[in-house]
Design a protein around this motif. Structure first.
Motif, short mmCIF file in Angstrom:
data_model
loop_
_atom_site.label_atom_id
_atom_site.label_comp_id
_atom_site.label_asym_id
_atom_site.label_seq_id
_atom_site.Cartn_x
_atom_site.Cartn_y
_atom_site.Cartn_z
N ARG A 202 0.85 -1.18 0.00
CA ARG A 202 0.00 0.00 0.00
C ARG A 202 0.89 1.24 0.00
O ARG A 202 1.70 1.43 0.90
CB ARG A 202 -0.91 -0.02 1.22
N ILE A 203 0.76 2.07 -1.03
CA ILE A 203 1.63 3.23 -1.21
C ILE A 203 0.95 4.50 -0.70
O ILE A 203 -0.21 4.76 -1.01
CB ILE A 203 2.00 3.42 -2.70
N ASP A 204 1.67 5.29 0.07
CA ASP A 204 1.16 6.57 0.55
C ASP A 204 1.03 7.53 -0.64
O ASP A 204 2.00 7.77 -1.36
CB ASP A 204 2.12 7.13 1.59
N THR A 205 -0.15 8.10 -0.81
CA THR A 205 -0.39 9.00 -1.94
C THR A 205 -0.64 10.44 -1.51
O THR A 205 -0.99 11.28 -2.35
CB THR A 205 -1.58 8.52 -2.79
N GLY A 206 -0.45 10.75 -0.25
CA GLY A 206 -0.62 12.12 0.20
C GLY A 206 -2.08 12.51 0.36
O GLY A 206 -2.98 11.69 0.28
N PHE A 207 -2.30 13.81 0.58
CA PHE A 207 -3.63 14.29 0.92
C PHE A 207 -4.22 15.23 -0.13
O PHE A 207 -5.14 15.99 0.16
CB PHE A 207 -3.58 15.01 2.27
N THR A 208 -3.69 15.19 -1.34
CA THR A 208 -4.23 16.01 -2.42
C THR A 208 -4.44 15.15 -3.66
O THR A 208 -3.86 14.07 -3.78
CB THR A 208 -3.28 17.18 -2.77
N THR A 209 -5.24 15.66 -4.57
CA THR A 209 -5.48 14.93 -5.81
C THR A 209 -4.21 14.85 -6.65
O THR A 209 -3.91 13.82 -7.25
CB THR A 209 -6.60 15.60 -6.62
N TYR A 210 -3.44 15.94 -6.69
CA TYR A 210 -2.25 15.95 -7.54
C TYR A 210 -1.13 15.10 -6.96
O TYR A 210 -0.33 14.52 -7.70
CB TYR A 210 -1.77 17.37 -7.83
N SER A 211 -1.05 14.98 -5.62
CA SER A 211 -0.04 14.09 -5.05
C SER A 211 -0.38 12.64 -5.35
O SER A 211 0.50 11.81 -5.58
CB SER A 211 0.09 14.31 -3.54
N GLY A 212 -1.67 12.33 -5.39
CA GLY A 212 -2.09 10.99 -5.78
C GLY A 212 -1.74 10.70 -7.22
O GLY A 212 -1.23 9.63 -7.55
N LYS A 213 -1.99 11.68 -8.07
CA LYS A 213 -1.63 11.54 -9.49
C LYS A 213 -0.13 11.30 -9.65
O LYS A 213 0.30 10.40 -10.38
CB LYS A 213 -2.07 12.80 -10.25
N ASP A 214 0.67 12.10 -8.95
CA ASP A 214 2.12 11.98 -9.06
C ASP A 214 2.61 10.62 -8.56
O ASP A 214 3.53 10.02 -9.14
CB ASP A 214 2.81 13.09 -8.26
N ALA A 215 2.00 10.13 -7.47
CA ALA A 215 2.40 8.83 -6.91
C ALA A 215 2.12 7.70 -7.89
O ALA A 215 2.95 6.81 -8.10
CB ALA A 215 1.68 8.59 -5.59
N VAL A 216 0.93 7.73 -8.51
CA VAL A 216 0.58 6.67 -9.47
C VAL A 216 1.50 6.71 -10.68
O VAL A 216 1.98 5.67 -11.14
CB VAL A 216 -0.90 6.81 -9.91
N ILE A 217 1.76 7.89 -11.19
CA ILE A 217 2.65 8.02 -12.36
C ILE A 217 4.04 7.51 -12.03
O ILE A 217 4.67 6.79 -12.83
CB ILE A 217 2.69 9.49 -12.83
N ALA A 218 4.55 7.85 -10.83
CA ALA A 218 5.87 7.36 -10.42
C ALA A 218 5.87 5.83 -10.33
O ALA A 218 6.83 5.17 -10.74
CB ALA A 218 6.27 7.97 -9.09
N GLY A 219 4.78 5.27 -9.81
CA GLY A 219 4.69 3.82 -9.71
C GLY A 219 4.64 3.14 -11.07
O GLY A 219 5.27 2.09 -11.27
N LEU A 220 3.92 3.72 -11.99
CA LEU A 220 3.85 3.16 -13.34
C LEU A 220 5.22 3.17 -14.02
O LEU A 220 5.62 2.18 -14.65
CB LEU A 220 2.86 3.97 -14.19
N LYS A 221 5.95 4.27 -13.83
CA LYS A 221 7.25 4.40 -14.47
C LYS A 221 8.31 3.49 -13.85
O LYS A 221 9.24 3.05 -14.53
CB LYS A 221 7.72 5.85 -14.42
N SER A 222 8.18 3.21 -12.56
CA SER A 222 9.20 2.42 -11.87
C SER A 222 8.92 0.93 -11.89
O SER A 222 9.80 0.11 -11.59
CB SER A 222 9.34 2.89 -10.42
N SER A 223 7.70 0.52 -12.23
CA SER A 223 7.34 -0.89 -12.26
C SER A 223 7.82 -1.53 -13.56
O SER A 223 7.88 -0.88 -14.60
CB SER A 223 5.82 -1.07 -12.12
N PHE A 224 8.15 -2.82 -13.48
CA PHE A 224 8.45 -3.54 -14.71
C PHE A 224 7.64 -4.83 -14.75
O PHE A 224 7.24 -5.37 -13.72
CB PHE A 224 9.95 -3.84 -14.84
#
Length: 234
Positions: free
Chosen positions: A78-100
């Motif tokens: 479970r990944i911490d996504t912060g308390f804003t919509t844009y921090s959630g967006k940034d977290a998901v994008i970072a996860g997509l880019k770092s996953s293989f």
């Protein structure tokens, strides 16, 4: 040799109680707040949080029982996504880019806190599955653009064909064990995002009504949903 087995929530709670007693015995006062002792246990077992530890312990251990993502990982983080919509967006994008080795990207729309809706994103990958419980929504254009940015990242990675969404709204999931939420998302009814973007965005209203496309960034959604999504050729 000592082998510690945690096969149920009771086992985890028993270990937590013993840790509390041990700390009290040597004068390490953790107080009545469970957060400290749970944080210690999660760190001891190298998990992000206590819910993940409980989720692993309560996961079925029969050799015949398996989740569809078990062939890739042994637990969901479970990944911490912060308390804003844009921090959630940034977290998901970072996860997509770092996953293989991504096998599936699942979106689940839930009831929200600051907005009417929120978005869970589960990335199932060989590098490890990750659950993002974000505040993302499409209720206003600036928020809709944040969700679109996630899909643009997916498109750039050539993974649109792996996107699925759950065609029902859910209640918030933050208080539930991570593995339980992921199991529900993977094994429930799923629909492909491609050629069905209006079905997806309809999940962001309580009645799941497909409103007229003109209230959304329909040209952008249509272009995304109609693309093949196949990985780019090298």
């Amino acid at each position: 040799m000592l082998l510690l087995k945690l096969l149920s929530k009771d086992d985890v709670n028993h270990l937590k109680e013993n840790l509390q007693k041990g700390c009290d015995a040597v004068g390490l006062r953790l107080g009545k707040d469970q957060h400290k002792v749970e944080h210690i246990l999660a760190t001891l077992f190298d998990f992000t949080n206590f819910n993940t530890l409980v989720g692993i312990a309560t996961k079925p251990h029969s050799d015949t029982e398996s989740y569809r993502f078990d062939q890739f990982i042994s637990y969901v983080e479970r990944i911490d996504t912060g308390f804003t919509t844009y921090s959630g967006k940034d977290a998901v994008i970072a996860g997509l880019k770092s996953s293989f080795g991504i096998k599936r990207i699942i979106f689940q729309i839930t009831a929200g806190r600051s907005n009417r809706s929120a978005t869970n994103v589960l990335i199932v990958a060989e590098s490890g599955s990750q659950l993002y419980e974000t505040l993302m929504t499409v209720e206003r254009t600036p928020r809709e653009l944040e969700v679109l940015n996630v899909f643009y990242t997916i498109e750039k990675l050539g993974l649109l064909h792996l996107v699925r969404y759950i065609p029902q709204r859910r209640t918030e999931t933050a208080s539930r064990p991570c593995i339980e939420v992921a199991y529900e998302m993977v094994n429930g009814s799923l629909r492909p995002f491609q050629n069905d973007w209006m079905g997806f965005v309809a999940m962001f209203n309580e009645q799941t009504i497909q409103y007229d496309k003109s209230i959304y960034k329909h040209k952008e959604w249509t272009a995304l949903a109609n693309r093949s999504g196949n990985p780019p050729l090298n």
